[in-house]
Each structure stands twice: as C-alpha cells, then as structure tokens.
Write a protein that holds these residues in place. Structure first.
Motif: not given
Length: 249
Positions: A99-106
């Motif tokens: 699914a589309p990546i919104v953000d890499v949080l960590l």
C-alpha cells in the motif's frame, strides 16, 4: 629415544585434533554462511480497529486505511557488507509494502553505535539505500501506510554474493545449534585427551629410554666381569650405524 609406537600415537592424536577442528569449522560455516541477510515482517497492524471511532491524519491528510508495518533486516553472515556490495545502487534492496507509504516513522539500528541506512519511498516501495552493515547488525523500519492489508514482499535484493532469506529475527543472539555443540564438544574432548594422554605417554617413553640405558650399562659391566651372564641376559651385539650414539657414563 622414542619408539615408533610413541610417534604413531602422537601423530594419531594430532591428526584427530585437526580433523575435529576442521569438522567444527565446516559445521559452523555451513550453518552460518559468510554472506547472509535476513529480513522479516514483524508487524502489520490496522490502526482503525473500529470504523468511524478514530481518525488518523498525516499532516492535513486524513488516512482512510492506515496501517503500521515493521520490517526487520539483519546481516546474519560472518562478513561485513559494504556499500559497494549493493550492486544496483539505490535500487539494490527494495521492499513492497502492499500500500502507498505515508512515512517512515522510525529507523532503529542495533547495536546503536552502527550506521542507520537512508531510505526512499516510491509509492508502496521502500528503497533501502546502500550502507555499511557490520556482521550481526540489525535495522528496524517502522512504516505508516494507507491502503488494504497486504503482506510485505521483498521486491529486489541485489547484494553481491549474498543470500537474502525471509525468516524471523530474534532480538538476542541465538544459541548454538545441536550440530555446532556436537562439533565443539568433539574438539574439546580431543583436546582434553591430548592434554592428559601425551604427558603420560611422554613420561612412560622417557622411563623406557632410561631403563634401556641402565640395561646397556649393566650389559657393558657384565661383558667384562661376568661374560656368561651377559651372554644369557643381554641382547646380541650388532654393528652400530654411523649416526648411532649411545651415551655411557
């Protein structure tokens, strides 16, 4: 001074020790390849467990199907992997998050003293950029996506002469396998036998040599003072070779 039996025993023990050590090395090498990267999807969780009860936003955008993923990678081989081993540059290691990546949080690396990699998101793909990853180092990516439930897939893995396997990665150093333990105990057992047996055999060999010297001394005395006894008890004299030296005192 030493008999052939003595040297045969020493050579046999040393050869056994060598074979055991080689067997242990071979067992460890097979079970833990030099160049191996592991990866695993640790987490794939729906953040909206009850429809309409919670709203998840990224910036000003509302996420319709937010999911939290965690991808864990580890250099499980016995060699470091350097930047040059990523043979296709930024496209050498790619994971499809489904699914589309919104953000890499960590991005968390272990040990903490090691270098964390840079990354790039392209739609649902996570590109892990080339980096120096030491043996035993692991990296976790915690990722926010917006889309239906899909398992993470390894899309591309172009790392020089390196196997890449999808398997669980423990957060601790795994214990030795049964084969590794068996090989290690075989080597340790051989070492123990060598440490105990060789000094004993050396002592016996030295005592035997001293007994032979004493016997030669007695025979030499009897040759002069009791020829009949020397004839019955002592070995028949032979012509010594040019390199033979028997000390008499």
């Amino acid at each position: 001074m030493w008999s052939n039996d003595f040297w045969n025993t020493v050579i046999t023990v040393i050869a056994t020790l060598f074979v055991g050590a080689f067997g242990y090395w071979a067992t460890v090498s097979v079970s833990r390849p030099r160049r191996l990267m592991q990866w695993h999807e640790n987490l794939n969780a729906d953040l909206l467990r009850v429809d309409g009860a919670v709203t998840v936003m990224s910036g000003t955008a509302t996420l319709s199907e937010p999911r939290l993923l965690e991808i864990h990678i580890k250099n499980a081989g016995t060699r470091d992997l350097v930047v040059a081993d990523f043979v296709n540059g930024d496209d050498s290691l790619i994971f499809d998050c489904g699914a589309p990546i919104v953000d890499v949080l960590l991005v968390k690396t272990n040990p903490s003293s090691t270098v964390a990699p840079d990354w790039q998101k392209v739609n649902s793909d996570l590109h892990v950029k080339p980096f120096f990853i030491v043996k035993g180092q692991s990296v976790k990516f915690r990722i926010l996506t917006d889309g239906p439930t899909e398992k993470v897939k390894l899309k591309t893995a172009q790392i020089l002469e390196t196997q890449v396997r999808n398997q669980p990665i423990p957060d601790f150093t795994p214990p030795m396998t049964f084969k590794e333990k068996r090989a290690m105990f075989a080597v340790l057992g051989t070492c123990a036998i060598l440490v105990i047996a060789v000094p004993i055999y050396l002592t016996k060999g030295m005592q035997g040599a001293y007994d032979q010297i004493d016997q030669l001394k007695r025979c030499r005395y009897w040759d002069v003072h009791d020829p009949e006894r020397a004839k019955n008890v002592c070995p028949t004299p032979t012509m010594p070779s040019s390199t033979t030296f028997v000390p008499y005192h």
